[in-house]
Design a protein around this motif. Structure first.
Motif, short mmCIF file in Angstrom:
data_model
loop_
_atom_site.label_atom_id
_atom_site.label_comp_id
_atom_site.label_asym_id
_atom_site.label_seq_id
_atom_site.Cartn_x
_atom_site.Cartn_y
_atom_site.Cartn_z
N THR A 1 0.77 -1.35 0.10
CA THR A 1 0.17 0.11 0.07
C THR A 1 1.01 1.36 -0.11
OG1 THR A 1 -1.77 -1.32 1.04
CG2 THR A 1 -1.88 1.20 1.24
N LEU A 2 0.54 2.39 -0.85
CA LEU A 2 1.11 3.57 -0.96
C LEU A 2 0.27 4.50 0.01
CD1 LEU A 2 2.30 4.27 -4.41
CD2 LEU A 2 3.71 3.76 -2.66
N PHE A 3 0.86 5.16 0.60
CA PHE A 3 0.24 6.34 1.60
C PHE A 3 0.73 7.68 1.14
CE2 PHE A 3 0.15 2.49 4.13
CZ PHE A 3 -1.03 2.38 4.58
N LEU A 4 -0.30 8.44 0.77
CA LEU A 4 0.09 9.82 0.16
C LEU A 4 -0.65 10.73 1.27
CD1 LEU A 4 0.20 7.73 -2.21
CD2 LEU A 4 -0.02 10.11 -3.63
N THR A 5 0.12 11.69 1.69
CA THR A 5 -0.50 13.16 2.26
C THR A 5 -0.03 14.41 1.11
OG1 THR A 5 0.08 11.94 4.43
CG2 THR A 5 -0.21 14.59 4.34
N LEU A 6 -1.32 14.82 0.83
CA LEU A 6 -1.01 15.61 -0.07
C LEU A 6 -1.42 17.42 0.59
CD1 LEU A 6 -2.95 14.15 -3.34
CD2 LEU A 6 -0.62 14.32 -3.04
N PRO A 7 -0.76 18.32 -0.38
CA PRO A 7 -0.89 19.63 0.22
C PRO A 7 -2.60 19.97 0.32
CG PRO A 7 0.39 19.66 -1.53
CD PRO A 7 0.24 18.30 -1.47
N LYS A 8 -2.86 20.60 1.33
CA LYS A 8 -4.42 21.09 1.06
C LYS A 8 -4.94 21.59 -0.16
CE LYS A 8 -7.34 24.12 3.81
NZ LYS A 8 -7.29 25.10 5.22
N VAL A 9 -6.05 21.40 -0.65
CA VAL A 9 -6.63 21.83 -1.73
C VAL A 9 -6.96 23.47 -1.71
CG1 VAL A 9 -8.53 21.88 -3.24
CG2 VAL A 9 -7.72 19.75 -2.67
N GLY A 10 -6.53 24.05 -2.66
CA GLY A 10 -6.66 25.51 -2.63
C GLY A 10 -6.74 26.11 -4.01
N LEU B 1 -1.25 6.09 -10.04
CA LEU B 1 -0.44 5.22 -9.38
C LEU B 1 -0.88 3.74 -9.83
CD1 LEU B 1 -0.42 7.15 -5.95
CD2 LEU B 1 1.40 6.77 -7.52
N ARG B 2 -2.17 3.60 -10.41
CA ARG B 2 -2.61 2.11 -10.61
C ARG B 2 -1.80 1.79 -11.89
NH1 ARG B 2 -8.74 2.39 -8.37
NH2 ARG B 2 -8.23 1.79 -6.34
N SER B 3 -1.51 2.93 -12.79
CA SER B 3 -1.00 2.62 -14.25
C SER B 3 0.44 2.36 -13.84
CB SER B 3 -1.23 3.83 -14.98
OG SER B 3 -0.38 4.74 -14.52
N MET B 4 0.89 2.51 -12.84
CA MET B 4 2.31 2.42 -12.39
C MET B 4 2.31 1.02 -11.65
SD MET B 4 3.41 6.32 -11.19
CE MET B 4 5.10 5.96 -10.81
N GLY B 5 1.34 0.52 -11.55
CA GLY B 5 1.35 -0.88 -10.84
C GLY B 5 0.94 -0.85 -9.39
N TYR B 6 0.56 0.09 -8.63
CA TYR B 6 0.25 0.16 -7.38
C TYR B 6 -1.15 -0.02 -7.24
CZ TYR B 6 5.00 2.03 -7.19
OH TYR B 6 6.12 2.35 -7.21
N LYS B 7 -1.76 -1.05 -6.63
CA LYS B 7 -3.04 -1.34 -6.60
C LYS B 7 -3.71 -0.77 -5.38
CE LYS B 7 -2.78 -5.82 -8.93
NZ LYS B 7 -2.73 -6.89 -8.84
N ASN B 8 -3.06 -0.66 -4.29
CA ASN B 8 -3.57 -0.25 -3.01
C ASN B 8 -3.13 1.49 -2.78
OD1 ASN B 8 -5.02 -2.37 -2.76
ND2 ASN B 8 -3.17 -3.36 -1.89
N VAL B 9 -3.76 2.56 -2.80
CA VAL B 9 -3.34 3.63 -2.42
C VAL B 9 -4.22 4.41 -1.46
CG1 VAL B 9 -2.80 5.87 -3.52
CG2 VAL B 9 -2.74 3.87 -5.05
N ASP B 10 -3.72 4.89 -0.68
CA ASP B 10 -4.48 5.62 0.61
C ASP B 10 -4.11 7.13 0.56
OD1 ASP B 10 -4.57 6.75 3.50
OD2 ASP B 10 -6.07 5.26 3.35
#
Length: 197
Positions: free
Chosen positions: A112-121, A183-192
């Protein structure tokens, strides 16, 4: 003589078959429960190059809102009031700026990949298209400061009407979907994915 050769051949073949059978039985018993299994390792390791390529996207737009605002002002005069009415047009673009990600913004744990993105603005604070701004009605004499005050009023109204919780949530959902697809196109199935507060 020919019969003897045929008999020897038959006996040799029979002994060879029995020997092969005995060998198979012996191997089966001596190896016991040991089995040979073949499979593929589907895990993909995240590389620093991949992380940098995602970060290099820069500003990523997930929702675009076109809007217009009619703003006016009146100046009281002795005999006749002066009026200025203008229409402002703008496009507010909501998204994330990938240059604002914090260290450790992307991590991999198991599959699983865990991403913390900047706040949407708001990606661009200069969203009013001044070339399309029109004076709808104008009477009297107006200074540049008066027009600037109307511009600021239109800016505040557009921001209030467009930067709503609903629009920000829509942009977040679009961001989640876009990142998952990439990320799925790069092969990562589980993304949080979550966003900074």
């Amino acid at each position: 003589m020919r019969k003897t050769i045929d008999n020897i051949r038959s006996i040799t073949v029979a002994v060879a078959i029995i020997a092969v059978i005995l060998l198979v039985v012996w191997l089966y018993r001596s190896l016991g429960d040991a089995r040979l299994e073949m499979g593929a390792d589907d895990s993909i390791e995240l590389t620093p190059t991949q992380i940098e390529s995602i970060k290099a996207v820069g500003e990523w737009e997930f929702l675009s809102i076109s809007t217009e605002e009619l703003v006016d002002t009146t100046r009281k005069r002795l005999f006749k009031d002066d009026q200025l009415v203008r229409i402002y047009y703008g496009t507010l673009r909501l998204g994330v700026n990938m240059q604002q990600v914090k260290p450790g913004w992307i991590q991999q744990r198991n599959d699983t990949l865990f991403l913390t993105l900047p706040k949407v603005g708001l990606l661009d604070r200069n969203f009013i298209d001044e070339a399309r701004t029109k004076s709808f009605f104008e009477s009297g004499t107006w200074k540049a400061e008066d027009r600037e005050a109307l511009y600021k009023q239109a800016y505040r109204k557009m921001t209030a009407h467009c930067l709503t919780p609903t629009n920000l949530q829509t942009a977040e959902e679009n961001a989640r979907e876009s990142f998952r697809k990439m990320l799925r196109s790069m092969g990562y199935k589980n993304v949080d994915i979550k966003f900074e507060k």
